[in-house]
Design a protein around this motif. Structure first.
Motif, PDB file in Angstrom:
ATOM      1  N   ALA A  14       0.825  -1.211   0.000  1.00 36.76           N
ATOM      2  CA  ALA A  14       0.000   0.000   0.000  1.00 36.76           C
ATOM      3  C   ALA A  14       0.860   1.263   0.000  1.00 36.76           C
ATOM      4  O   ALA A  14       0.573   2.222  -0.738  1.00 36.76           O
ATOM      5  N   ASP A  33      10.670   3.270   5.969  1.00 37.35           N
ATOM      6  CA  ASP A  33      10.420   1.895   6.435  1.00 37.35           C
ATOM      7  C   ASP A  33      11.500   1.519   7.438  1.00 37.35           C
ATOM      8  O   ASP A  33      12.675   1.842   7.248  1.00 37.35           O
ATOM      9  N   SER A 169       4.550  -5.061  12.729  1.00 34.48           N
ATOM     10  CA  SER A 169       4.534  -4.455  14.056  1.00 34.48           C
ATOM     11  C   SER A 169       3.156  -3.867  14.300  1.00 34.48           C
ATOM     12  O   SER A 169       2.399  -3.643  13.370  1.00 34.48           O
ATOM     13  N   GLU A 367      -3.528  -2.919   5.014  1.00 30.34           N
ATOM     14  CA  GLU A 367      -3.992  -3.931   5.974  1.00 30.34           C
ATOM     15  C   GLU A 367      -4.144  -3.411   7.395  1.00 30.34           C
ATOM     16  O   GLU A 367      -4.810  -4.044   8.218  1.00 30.34           O
ATOM     17  N   PHE A 380      -3.894  -7.813  -1.811  1.00 28.07           N
ATOM     18  CA  PHE A 380      -3.057  -6.875  -2.567  1.00 28.07           C
ATOM     19  C   PHE A 380      -3.924  -5.860  -3.302  1.00 28.07           C
ATOM     20  O   PHE A 380      -3.596  -4.668  -3.338  1.00 28.07           O
TER      21      PHE A 380
HETATM   22  P1  FAD Z   1       2.732  -4.707   4.260  1.00 28.70           P
HETATM   23  O1  FAD Z   1       2.882  -5.175   2.865  1.00 28.70           O
HETATM   24  O2  FAD Z   1       2.841  -5.690   5.369  1.00 28.70           O
HETATM   25  O3  FAD Z   1       3.781  -3.527   4.474  1.00 28.70           O
HETATM   26  C1  FAD Z   1       3.966  -2.894   5.704  1.00 28.70           C
HETATM   27  C2  FAD Z   1       5.313  -2.212   5.688  1.00 28.70           C
HETATM   28  O4  FAD Z   1       5.414  -1.413   6.854  1.00 28.70           O
HETATM   29  C3  FAD Z   1       6.476  -3.184   5.711  1.00 28.70           C
HETATM   30  O5  FAD Z   1       7.406  -2.841   4.709  1.00 28.70           O
HETATM   31  C4  FAD Z   1       7.061  -3.016   7.114  1.00 28.70           C
HETATM   32  O6  FAD Z   1       8.467  -3.209   7.139  1.00 28.70           O
HETATM   33  C5  FAD Z   1       6.688  -1.567   7.418  1.00 28.70           C
HETATM   34  N1  FAD Z   1       6.602  -1.282   8.845  1.00 28.70           N
HETATM   35  C6  FAD Z   1       5.987  -2.002   9.818  1.00 28.70           C
HETATM   36  N2  FAD Z   1       6.157  -1.419  11.014  1.00 28.70           N
HETATM   37  C7  FAD Z   1       6.893  -0.282  10.795  1.00 28.70           C
HETATM   38  C8  FAD Z   1       7.394   0.720  11.643  1.00 28.70           C
HETATM   39  N3  FAD Z   1       7.203   0.669  12.965  1.00 28.70           N
HETATM   40  N4  FAD Z   1       8.106   1.734  11.100  1.00 28.70           N
HETATM   41  C9  FAD Z   1       8.330   1.786   9.750  1.00 28.70           C
HETATM   42  N5  FAD Z   1       7.880   0.837   8.905  1.00 28.70           N
HETATM   43  C10 FAD Z   1       7.157  -0.187   9.418  1.00 28.70           C
HETATM   44  N6  FAD Z   1      -2.122 -11.083  -0.484  1.00 28.70           N
HETATM   45  C11 FAD Z   1      -2.540 -11.242  -1.764  1.00 28.70           C
HETATM   46  O7  FAD Z   1      -3.402 -10.494  -2.220  1.00 28.70           O
HETATM   47  N7  FAD Z   1      -1.986 -12.211  -2.571  1.00 28.70           N
HETATM   48  C12 FAD Z   1      -1.021 -13.079  -2.127  1.00 28.70           C
HETATM   49  O8  FAD Z   1      -0.494 -13.897  -2.906  1.00 28.70           O
HETATM   50  C13 FAD Z   1      -0.617 -12.972  -0.767  1.00 28.70           C
HETATM   51  N8  FAD Z   1       0.306 -13.835  -0.250  1.00 28.70           N
HETATM   52  C14 FAD Z   1       0.708 -13.674   1.043  1.00 28.70           C
HETATM   53  C15 FAD Z   1       1.643 -14.577   1.556  1.00 28.70           C
HETATM   54  C16 FAD Z   1       2.090 -14.442   2.861  1.00 28.70           C
HETATM   55  C17 FAD Z   1       3.047 -15.449   3.416  1.00 28.70           C
HETATM   56  C18 FAD Z   1       1.625 -13.355   3.649  1.00 28.70           C
HETATM   57  C19 FAD Z   1       2.118 -13.157   5.047  1.00 28.70           C
HETATM   58  C20 FAD Z   1       0.689 -12.468   3.146  1.00 28.70           C
HETATM   59  C21 FAD Z   1       0.213 -12.625   1.848  1.00 28.70           C
HETATM   60  N9  FAD Z   1      -0.753 -11.757   1.316  1.00 28.70           N
HETATM   61  C22 FAD Z   1      -1.179 -11.921   0.021  1.00 28.70           C
HETATM   62  C23 FAD Z   1      -1.278 -10.615   2.095  1.00 28.70           C
HETATM   63  C24 FAD Z   1      -0.547  -9.336   1.665  1.00 28.70           C
HETATM   64  O9  FAD Z   1       0.851  -9.574   1.698  1.00 28.70           O
HETATM   65  C25 FAD Z   1      -0.872  -8.177   2.610  1.00 28.70           C
HETATM   66  O10 FAD Z   1      -2.259  -8.041   2.765  1.00 28.70           O
HETATM   67  C26 FAD Z   1      -0.297  -6.875   2.041  1.00 28.70           C
HETATM   68  O11 FAD Z   1       1.108  -6.986   1.953  1.00 28.70           O
HETATM   69  C27 FAD Z   1      -0.669  -5.691   2.930  1.00 28.70           C
HETATM   70  O12 FAD Z   1      -0.049  -4.558   2.425  1.00 28.70           O
HETATM   71  P2  FAD Z   1       0.362  -3.343   3.387  1.00 28.70           P
HETATM   72  O13 FAD Z   1       1.137  -2.410   2.537  1.00 28.70           O
HETATM   73  O14 FAD Z   1      -0.831  -2.868   4.102  1.00 28.70           O
HETATM   74  O15 FAD Z   1       1.311  -4.000   4.476  1.00 28.70           O
END
Ligand code: FAD
Length: 394
Positions: A14, A33, A169, A367, A380
């Motif tokens: 995201a 990050d 986290s 998420e 995603f």
């Molecule tokens: P994330 O992608 O988790 O990114 C969060 C970011 O914030 C990370 O880079 C982290 O390092 C950073 N962060 C966290 N805390 C801090 C902090 N305190 N300070 C600074 N930075 C921080 N979804 C699908 O649609 N298709 C799939 O094939 C799929 N496969 C998956 C397989 C696995 C094993 C897992 C665990 C999940 C999968 N998912 C899949 C779910 C999907 O990965 C997540 O829903 C998606 O990545 C969420 O995106 P996001 O950007 O909200 O969070």
């Protein structure tokens, strides 16, 4: 003090989408990050091939206390928009069952594409950047290990709690609470079930066996594969239903989906009167599963022919086959969960801009908020859609 028009915390799916979108609009964007490597969940997703979206995306594919919240963002940045981006980068992909789209080669191509979009638009990506404090008075001031940042638009994209070893986290929830936003209770989603007592032994002995089933709880049913494991049950059908399961709930497993076990047993009784139930069942179900079912429920009938079995008993057996009731002891938790259910209450946010209704300039995307997708590329897609919507506005 570094000043940016937009600061995004979290360079996952995201955050990267939001950063590229906002920077393309000419905004000065810093993407921070705390990990050394960004996009780790993208890299590990879909078994390394990234199930990046789904051909059919509906609001019903999402779990949220407010089922309408996701509609606006999903409409404004659709699966077709993301597919067009993937095609512009000439990333080969293919469709699997239920409309799931995967890269042919590697999830790395999706991450590289997003990083390249950010770079082209001039996003400042700062890794290994732990944020120590966030203060607000007129604007946001972040103290980090890499210096202080000031901005009027702060976007929280820190994801959920699943897979703690990947840098997950609860920081996003802390930020929400710091600014008075309500956070709904969180729990592991898209996660295998564990069992205790007799069923634990059963799943252990059957581990590795998979079969098509229809699993239900409440009014939700998913028809996909179920896998027995050393700890309990997994496989797509189980992960899907786990999003709707509450501790203490019973799940209903139809071992013969789309088929009436009652009619089948009646037919066998006519056509194979001398047949043993276990041998007849083994025509439809894995033999080892039949052995376990016989010893759990019908051991005294193991060596009797189907003709010997009273109709009332056969009806009970049929009910069992079309609706095996199981009570999971729990789930494997965040260690193996793909997502986190619950999170920042969507009532606190605008569904168009993702800005907090009570705290100006504070946004939550992906998420970290209370929107969780089914298995199949929907999580995603939520990251892309919510990231884009906020990126258009910040
Ligand atoms: P994330 O992608 O988790 O990114 C969060 C970011 O914030 C990370 O880079 C982290 O390092 C950073 N962060 C966290 N805390 C801090 C902090 N305190 N300070 C600074 N930075 C921080 N979804 C699908 O649609 N298709 C799939 O094939 C799929 N496969 C998956 C397989 C696995 C094993 C897992 C665990 C999940 C999968 N998912 C899949 C779910 C999907 O990965 C997540 O829903 C998606 O990545 C969420 O995106 P996001 O950007 O909200 O969070």
């Amino acid at each position: 003090m570094k000043q940016y028009e937009v600061v995004i915390i979290g360079a996952g799916a995201a955050g990267l989408m939001c950063a590229a979108t906002a920077a393309r609009r000419g905004r000065r964007v810093a993407l921070l990050d705390n990990s050394k490597k960004v996009g780790k969940k993208i890299l590990m997703s879909g078994g390394g091939r990234c199930n990046f979206t789904n051909r059919i995306v509906e609001p019903d594919n999402y779990v949220s206390a407010n089922p309408h919240f996701c509609k606006s963002a999903l409409k404004r940045y659709t699966q077709w928009d993301f597919i067009a981006l993937v095609e512009r980068y000439q990333i080969p992909y293919h469709e699997r069952e239920h409309g799931q789209l995967f890269c042919d080669h590697s999830a790395r191509q999706i991450l590289d594409m997003l990083l390249s979009e950010c770079e082209k638009a001039g996003v400042s990506l700062v890794t290994d950047c732990e944020i120590q404090t966030i203060d607000y008075s007129a604007g946001y001031r972040l103290a980090t290990r890499q210096g202080d940042y000031e901005t009027n638009s702060l976007v929280v994209a820190t994801g959920g709690l699943s897979i703690p070893t990947m840098g997950s986290s609860g920081f996003g929830y802390e930020i929400a609470r710091q600014f008075g936003l309500k956070v709904l209770p969180v729990s592991a989603g898209l996660v295998p079930f564990t069992f205790s007592d007799r069923m634990k032994g059963v799943t252990e002995r059957l581990s590795g066996i998979a079969l098509p089933v229809a699993i239900s709880t409440g009014d939700r049913t998913f028809s996909e594969q179920m896998l027995f494991t050393h700890r309990g049950l997994s496989g797509p059908a189980v992960l899907q239903i786990s999003n709707y399961w509450q501790p203490g709930d019973t799940i209903r497993v139809d071992l013969l989906p789309g088929e009436s076990a009652h009619e089948l047993l009646g037919l066998w009784k006519k056509e194979h009167p001398k047949g043993l139930l276990k041998n007849l069942l083994a025509r439809r179900l894995p033999k080892k599963l039949v052995v376990e079912l016989m010893s759990l429920y019908w051991s005294e009938w193991s060596e009797r022919t189907i003709t010997d079995m009273p109709d009332q008993l056969l009806k009970g057996i049929a009910d069992h086959l079309n609706g095996w009731l199981l009570k999971p002891a729990g789930t494997e938790g965040y260690r193996t969960a793909e997502v986190t259910l619950g999170g920042v209450d969507t009532d606190e946010l605008s569904s168009k801009t993702f800005e907090s209704k009570r705290q100006p300039g504070l946004f939550f995307i992906g998420e970290v908020m209370d929107v969780t997708g089914h298995l199949g590329g929907f999580n995603f897609q939520w990251a892309w859609s919510s990231g884009y919507a906020a990126g258009q506005y910040v």
